[in-house]
Design an enzyme around this catalytic site. Structure first.
Site, PDB file in Angstrom:
ATOM      1  N   GLY A  13       0.786  -1.224   0.000  1.00 45.34           N
ATOM      2  CA  GLY A  13       0.000   0.000   0.000  1.00 45.34           C
ATOM      3  C   GLY A  13       0.817   1.273   0.000  1.00 45.34           C
ATOM      4  CB  ILE A  14       0.290   4.433   1.886  1.00 47.45           C
ATOM      5  CG1 ILE A  14      -1.075   4.809   1.291  1.00 47.45           C
ATOM      6  CG2 ILE A  14       1.097   5.688   2.212  1.00 47.45           C
ATOM      7  CD1 ILE A  14      -1.994   5.528   2.256  1.00 47.45           C
ATOM      8  N   GLY A  79       0.297   0.665  10.331  1.00 45.26           N
ATOM      9  CA  GLY A  79      -1.031   0.941  10.878  1.00 45.26           C
ATOM     10  C   GLY A  79      -2.101   0.255  10.055  1.00 45.26           C
ATOM     11  CE1 TYR A 142      -6.799   3.587  10.625  1.00 43.94           C
ATOM     12  CE2 TYR A 142      -8.545   5.047   9.848  1.00 43.94           C
ATOM     13  CZ  TYR A 142      -7.285   4.511   9.702  1.00 43.94           C
ATOM     14  OH  TYR A 142      -6.480   4.903   8.644  1.00 43.94           O
ATOM     15  NE  ARG A 189     -17.745   4.154   2.666  1.00 39.01           N
ATOM     16  CZ  ARG A 189     -17.853   5.381   3.113  1.00 39.01           C
ATOM     17  NH1 ARG A 189     -18.741   6.212   2.590  1.00 39.01           N
ATOM     18  NH2 ARG A 189     -17.080   5.805   4.094  1.00 39.01           N
TER      19      ARG A 189
END
Length: 238
Positions: A13-14, A79, A142, A189
């Site tokens: 991911g990031i 995270g 979160y 969504r």
């Protein structure tokens, strides 16, 4: 001179996009993750150094600091949304476990890693932590953890910036192509998240990586103690 960069949670991911972008700038990049197989494969594919480290474990974080040595850039990207607590626990126990997991993954990973490394930063260094638009909304445990990350960053900046180390949070909006939703994002969504942006597109991991590289650049030396919102206008500030 070659910079040394550490990206926690850099296996996907990031975090992975950020590690690749710094590597493309010829930095010496370390990534961390909790599992040896994913760390090894991600490091090999990205051309970086992989270190197995659970950033919620103080002993492992201390060992990581010894491995990295002097540091130019720390990116706290570890995270994510903690999984739901399995059934069977009493309601309050389950609630406590969920909050503890999200705080550990999204706040304490950054706090412990930064504390272990803060004496190793060179002047002109940068601490960049990955936050979330969830901190501004009904993000539950979160979102609360990500809001606490930004509050912690403000104090960290006051501590480290006098020594030439900037500290900022990148608050990411919806980023397509990550495993954040664990395959549970419906088409409806997805469309709703894109529609609420001003530019009518989802974010990408490279959007966040480009911002991280800027915050670690000479052009950002007077930017510190800030939360930078990268969300296409889904949440605006003034």
């Amino acid at each position: 001179m070659t910079r040394t960069v550490l990206v926690t949670g850099g296996t996907s991911g990031i975090g992975r996009a950020i590690a690749r972008m710094f590597a493309a700038e010829r930095a010496k990049v370390f990534i961390t993750g909790r599992h040896a197989d994913t760390v090894g494969s991600a490091a090999e594919e990205s051309g970086v150094h992989g270190v197995v480290c659970d950033a919620t474990d103080p002993d492992q974080v201390a060992s990581l600091a010894d491995r990295v040595g002097q540091l130019d850039v720390l990116v706290n990207a570890a995270g994510g949304l903690a999984p739901a607590v399995p059934g069977g626990a009493a309601p309050l126990e389950a609630l406590l476990a969920q909050w503890q997991a999200n705080l550990a993954q999204n706040l304490l990973t950054a706090v412990l890693t930064t504390a272990a490394l803060q004496d190793r930063f060179v002047r002109g260094g940068s601490v960049i932590s990955i936050g979330s638009i969830g901190a501004e909304r009904r993000g539950g445990s979160y979102g609360a953890a990500k809001a606490a990350l930004a509050a912690w960053n403000a104090g960290l900046s006051a501590e480290l910036a006098p020594g030439g180390v900037t500290c900022n949070v990148i608050s990411a909006g919806y980023v397509e192509g990550t495993n954040f939703f664990a395959g549970g994002l419906s088409d409806e969504r997805h469309r709703a998240l894109v529609e609420e942006t001003h530019d009518k597109r989802p974010g990408t991991a490279d959007d966040i990586a480009q911002t991280a590289c800027f915050l670690a650049s000479p052009g950002a030396r007077h930017i510190t103690g800030q939360t930078i919102h990268v969300n296409g206008g889904a949440f605006t500030t003034r």
